[in-house]
Motif scaffolding. Sequence first.
Motif, PDB file in Angstrom:
ATOM      1  N   GLU A 206      54.664  -3.705-104.925  1.00  0.00           N
ATOM      2  CA  GLU A 206      55.459  -2.952-103.970  1.00  0.00           C
ATOM      3  C   GLU A 206      55.362  -3.500-102.554  1.00  0.00           C
ATOM      4  N   VAL A 207      54.192  -3.996-102.175  1.00  0.00           N
ATOM      5  CA  VAL A 207      53.968  -4.368-100.779  1.00  0.00           C
ATOM      6  C   VAL A 207      54.035  -5.866-100.536  1.00  0.00           C
ATOM      7  N   LEU A 208      53.583  -6.661-101.493  1.00  0.00           N
ATOM      8  CA  LEU A 208      53.472  -8.099-101.246  1.00  0.00           C
ATOM      9  C   LEU A 208      54.559  -8.931-101.916  1.00  0.00           C
ATOM     10  N   PHE A 209      55.220  -8.378-102.939  1.00  0.00           N
ATOM     11  CA  PHE A 209      56.309  -9.127-103.572  1.00  0.00           C
ATOM     12  C   PHE A 209      57.541  -9.127-102.665  1.00  0.00           C
ATOM     13  N   ASP A 210      58.308 -10.192-102.715  1.00  0.00           N
ATOM     14  CA  ASP A 210      59.626 -10.182-102.088  1.00  0.00           C
ATOM     15  C   ASP A 210      60.516  -9.218-102.868  1.00  0.00           C
ATOM     16  N   PRO A 211      61.552  -8.646-102.232  1.00  0.00           N
ATOM     17  CA  PRO A 211      62.425  -7.691-102.941  1.00  0.00           C
ATOM     18  C   PRO A 211      62.980  -8.226-104.250  1.00  0.00           C
ATOM     19  N   GLN A 212      63.392  -9.474-104.272  1.00  0.00           N
ATOM     20  CA  GLN A 212      63.938 -10.033-105.503  1.00  0.00           C
ATOM     21  C   GLN A 212      62.872 -10.148-106.579  1.00  0.00           C
ATOM     22  N   GLU A 213      61.680 -10.601-106.193  1.00  0.00           N
ATOM     23  CA  GLU A 213      60.576 -10.700-107.150  1.00  0.00           C
ATOM     24  C   GLU A 213      60.218  -9.326-107.703  1.00  0.00           C
ATOM     25  N   ARG A 214      60.163  -8.346-106.822  1.00  0.00           N
ATOM     26  CA  ARG A 214      59.838  -6.977-107.235  1.00  0.00           C
ATOM     27  C   ARG A 214      60.840  -6.486-108.273  1.00  0.00           C
ATOM     28  N   ASP A 215      62.121  -6.636-107.982  1.00  0.00           N
ATOM     29  CA  ASP A 215      63.147  -6.137-108.895  1.00  0.00           C
ATOM     30  C   ASP A 215      63.117  -6.869-110.234  1.00  0.00           C
ATOM     31  N   GLU A 216      62.892  -8.177-110.187  1.00  0.00           N
ATOM     32  CA  GLU A 216      62.828  -8.949-111.425  1.00  0.00           C
ATOM     33  C   GLU A 216      61.641  -8.518-112.269  1.00  0.00           C
ATOM     34  N   PHE A 217      60.530  -8.220-111.614  1.00  0.00           N
ATOM     35  CA  PHE A 217      59.334  -7.825-112.350  1.00  0.00           C
ATOM     36  C   PHE A 217      59.549  -6.487-113.042  1.00  0.00           C
ATOM     37  N   TYR A 218      60.021  -5.493-112.303  1.00  0.00           N
ATOM     38  CA  TYR A 218      60.231  -4.181-112.905  1.00  0.00           C
ATOM     39  C   TYR A 218      61.274  -4.235-114.015  1.00  0.00           C
TER      40      TYR A 218
END
Length: 393
Positions: free
Chosen positions: A108-120
């Motif tokens: 939530e805090v350290l991932f870039d927005p794109q990385e976060r969305d791809e992970f979830y």
Amino acid sequence: MTVMTVLKHKPDALRGLFGEYAGEIRRNALPLHNGDIAVEELAASVDPRLLRAGFPPEFNDDPMTVNGKPVHMRSFAEFVVAQEELAWADAGFLLSLPWSSMSTYLIEVLFDPQERDEFYATVAHKPRWVFFAVTEPAHGSDPLGMETTLSADGDSFRLNGTKRYIGNGARGFVGFVFCRRAGATGPLGIEAVRVRAGADGFDAEQLHTIGLRGAGLSELRFDNVKVTEDDIIGRRHSSVRRGFHGAVTTFDLFRPGVGAMALGIARAAYDYVRGERRNPGPVDAATLESLNDRIHSVRALIHGAARSIDAGKGNGSLSSAAKVAAVRLAEDSTRTLLRMLGPTARFDHPLMDKFDRDARGFEFMEGMSDIQRQRIAQGFLSRRFWPSEEPAP
């Protein structure tokens, strides 16, 4: 900065929601502990909505509900209620669930927005395990004693070292490994990197444990595992904010959850013995009453720590106090209640034997009690133990 929001539902309503899962979970507790049912098989039979608890709403279009309202588990005050109830059913099952809540802060805090969305998007609709690897054989979870190293190798890096007692480590399709840049000293030399299962040089072996067997505690070995620049978590943030800060902050945030799990075991043991000893003698009745009082007081402490985190007032000391009190309660209650059932209790009551075995594991999660007492003392000495805006529970 925390990753969750305010409490959306009353604790009793959440307790009832998660309590609905307790019967089925409890029925599988001993089979899971004895190895008669595989974690993967059990995960496939669980309500998918339970597996997605804690996911951002945009990746959870079919959440659990209470009184017709969605439950997204985005506050720590909600989180500790769920942890207690599910651990009451079976802490081993709870720790065996796909996904890793401890990774939430990093994502939530350290991932870039794109990385976060791809992970979830990857973990939202299929059971996948994620591991969070800090603990090492020689230094436990002390980030400053970390010996796993990350060395430059041309335009990439190589990871070398060993992690031990990592939950779901041998099951994880990906994990976050904390390490030290080669030659660096101090907290600013710590990094967190992403490692995928099957990477060359990465080996994972599940360990045999006396309790919490569902957690799949594992030893992870890294022998020149290739790490790219993109695999360094929070690489676009300053070194002050990532690495060491990420590990310590994660432990502080989720320590009340560890306390809630220990509390769940204490309550499970208490309820079990109350069911077996419906007419206890005066001494045993007094013991049961004392344990019941402690269960309620420890719960209040845990919830106070969780509310402080949600309010942005958590400083670690209160979380440490909650964890220490809950661990001591779990160990005291299971040991005392086993004695109350007689000298052959471990043979006659295998579920109580399991509760006692499981209770021993929480001492080693997120820092042992001697470390937590130092944090508590620091909080008192600096007058930061209890946030002035947060009423005592």
